[in-house]
Design a protein around this motif. Structure first.
Motif, PDB file in Angstrom:
ATOM      1  N   LEU A 190      38.319  53.086  45.550  1.00 16.73           N
ATOM      2  CA  LEU A 190      37.648  51.207  45.231  1.00 16.73           C
ATOM      3  C   LEU A 190      38.080  50.234  46.516  1.00 16.73           C
ATOM      4  CD1 LEU A 190      40.043  51.565  42.238  1.00 16.73           C
ATOM      5  CD2 LEU A 190      37.634  52.581  42.450  1.00 16.73           C
ATOM      6  N   VAL A 191      37.065  49.401  45.793  1.00 10.74           N
ATOM      7  CA  VAL A 191      37.340  47.861  45.983  1.00 10.74           C
ATOM      8  C   VAL A 191      37.490  46.788  46.022  1.00 10.74           C
ATOM      9  CG1 VAL A 191      36.351  46.196  47.907  1.00 10.74           C
ATOM     10  CG2 VAL A 191      35.815  48.797  48.774  1.00 10.74           C
ATOM     11  N   ASN A 192      38.778  46.153  45.250  1.00  6.84           N
ATOM     12  CA  ASN A 192      39.069  45.481  44.836  1.00  6.84           C
ATOM     13  C   ASN A 192      39.563  44.218  45.144  1.00  6.84           C
ATOM     14  OD1 ASN A 192      42.144  44.213  43.294  1.00  6.84           O
ATOM     15  ND2 ASN A 192      40.245  44.887  41.577  1.00  6.84           N
ATOM     16  N   TYR A 193      38.878  42.957  44.633  1.00 10.21           N
ATOM     17  CA  TYR A 193      39.065  41.511  45.309  1.00 10.21           C
ATOM     18  C   TYR A 193      40.135  40.920  44.162  1.00 10.21           C
ATOM     19  CZ  TYR A 193      34.363  41.744  47.661  1.00 10.21           C
ATOM     20  OH  TYR A 193      33.542  41.858  48.338  1.00 10.21           O
ATOM     21  N   TRP A 194      41.111  40.504  44.413  1.00 11.23           N
ATOM     22  CA  TRP A 194      41.818  40.079  43.457  1.00 11.23           C
ATOM     23  C   TRP A 194      42.530  38.589  44.658  1.00 11.23           C
ATOM     24  CZ3 TRP A 194      47.337  39.708  45.762  1.00 11.23           C
ATOM     25  CH2 TRP A 194      46.827  40.364  47.040  1.00 11.23           C
ATOM     26  N   ALA A 195      43.486  38.019  43.507  1.00 10.99           N
ATOM     27  CA  ALA A 195      43.703  36.716  44.130  1.00 10.99           C
ATOM     28  C   ALA A 195      45.454  36.489  43.266  1.00 10.99           C
ATOM     29  CB  ALA A 195      42.910  34.901  43.697  1.00 10.99           C
ATOM     30  N   SER A 196      46.614  35.858  44.074  1.00 12.55           N
ATOM     31  CA  SER A 196      47.561  35.660  43.726  1.00 12.55           C
ATOM     32  C   SER A 196      47.075  34.404  42.462  1.00 12.55           C
ATOM     33  CB  SER A 196      48.565  35.124  44.881  1.00 12.55           C
ATOM     34  OG  SER A 196      48.362  33.755  45.205  1.00 12.55           O
TER      35      SER A 196
ATOM     36  N   TYR B 170      40.907  37.574  48.457  1.00  8.81           N
ATOM     37  CA  TYR B 170      39.963  36.512  47.757  1.00  8.81           C
ATOM     38  C   TYR B 170      40.325  34.622  47.476  1.00  8.81           C
ATOM     39  CZ  TYR B 170      35.763  33.964  45.437  1.00  8.81           C
ATOM     40  OH  TYR B 170      34.464  33.184  45.065  1.00  8.81           O
ATOM     41  N   LYS B 171      40.146  33.808  48.765  1.00  3.66           N
ATOM     42  CA  LYS B 171      40.289  32.736  48.357  1.00  3.66           C
ATOM     43  C   LYS B 171      41.646  32.492  47.939  1.00  3.66           C
ATOM     44  CE  LYS B 171      35.276  30.375  47.968  1.00  3.66           C
ATOM     45  NZ  LYS B 171      34.212  30.510  47.249  1.00  3.66           N
ATOM     46  N   ASP B 172      42.534  32.884  48.914  1.00  4.21           N
ATOM     47  CA  ASP B 172      44.220  32.377  48.416  1.00  4.21           C
ATOM     48  C   ASP B 172      44.624  32.025  49.749  1.00  4.21           C
ATOM     49  OD1 ASP B 172      45.868  33.107  47.038  1.00  4.21           O
ATOM     50  OD2 ASP B 172      45.780  35.238  46.815  1.00  4.21           O
TER      51      ASP B 172
END
Length: 177
Positions: free
Chosen positions: A69-75, A102-104
Motif C-alpha cells: 500500500l502507498v498511504n498519503y497522510w498528514a498530522s 503530505y505537506k506537513d
C-alpha cells in the motif's frame, strides 16, 4: 425576420453541455467515489525526501515483486487519525505500507507517529505536494494498492474504516497477488 445574435445562442448551449455532464456523472456506479485515471497503470515515480531518521522508500520498492500500500497522510488531517488503527492492523497482518507525509511539518509528522504508532515499512515526505499531484491525490488520507510490478490496482480516497478494509482494501490486495 430578426437576426439571432451569438449571445442569444450561448446560454442554451452552455445549459445543454452542463446537463450532459450532470447526466454522465449520475451514471457512475458510486457517485461519491472519486475516479482515478491511474488504476490499471504503472505507479508514477516516487519523489519523496527523508522524514527524520525514518527509513526512506524509492521507486524500485514499488516494483519489488510484492504487493504493498502507498498511504498519503498528514498530522493535521483528522481522518488520518481515524484510519491509523486500521493501518496498524494491516501492518500487523504483514501488509507492507509505504507512507507519504503530505505537506506537513516534519516535527509534527514525527510526533504523530510517535504518539499513535508507526505502521509504515518506510516513509517519505512530500512537503511541496509534487508527488501527490503526479499521483492524482485529491486530499489526505488517500491509499493505493500496488501490485508487485508497480501497477495501481486500487485507489481509495478517504479514511480506511473497518468496512473499507474488509470490502475494498483486502480484496484488492488479494487481486494484486
Amino acid at each position: 425576420m430578426a437576426k439571432l445574435s451569438p449571445l442569444m445562442i450561448l446560454p442554451p448551449v452552455i445549459f445543454a453541455g452542463l446537463a450532459v455532464l450532470f447526466y454522465v456523472g449520475m451514471l457512475r456506479e458510486n457517485p461519491d467515489e472519486l475516479p482515478s485515471a491511474l488504476e490499471g497503470k504503472s505507479a508514477p515515480a516516487v519523489q519523496v525526501t527523508q522524514l527524520g531518521d525514518k527509513k526512506l522508500f524509492n521507486d524500485s520498492d514499488l516494483r519489488d515483486g510484492e504487493v504493498k500500500l502507498v498511504n498519503y497522510w498528514a498530522s493535521w488531517c483528522a481522518p488520518c487519525r481515524v484510519e491509523h488503527p486500521n493501518l496498524e492492523e494491516l501492518a500487523a497482518q504483514g501488509v507492507t505500507i509505504y507512507g507519504v507525509n503530505y505537506k506537513d511539518k516534519p516535527a509534527k509528522a514525527l510526533k504523530f507517529l510517535n504518539d499513535l504508532g508507526d505502521p509504515y515499512t518506510a516513509i517519505g515526505a512530500d512537503s511541496g505536494g509534487r508527488m501527490a499531484l503526479d499521483w492524482g491525490v485529491y486530499g489526505v488520507p488517500e491509499t493505493y494498492v500496488i501490485d508487485g510490478k508497480g501497477k495501481i490496482i486500487l485507489r481509495f480516497a478517504g479514511p480506511i474504516t473497518d468496512r473499507v478494509m474488509q470490502n475494498q482494501i483486502l480484496p484488492a490486495i488479494e487481486k494484486a497477488r
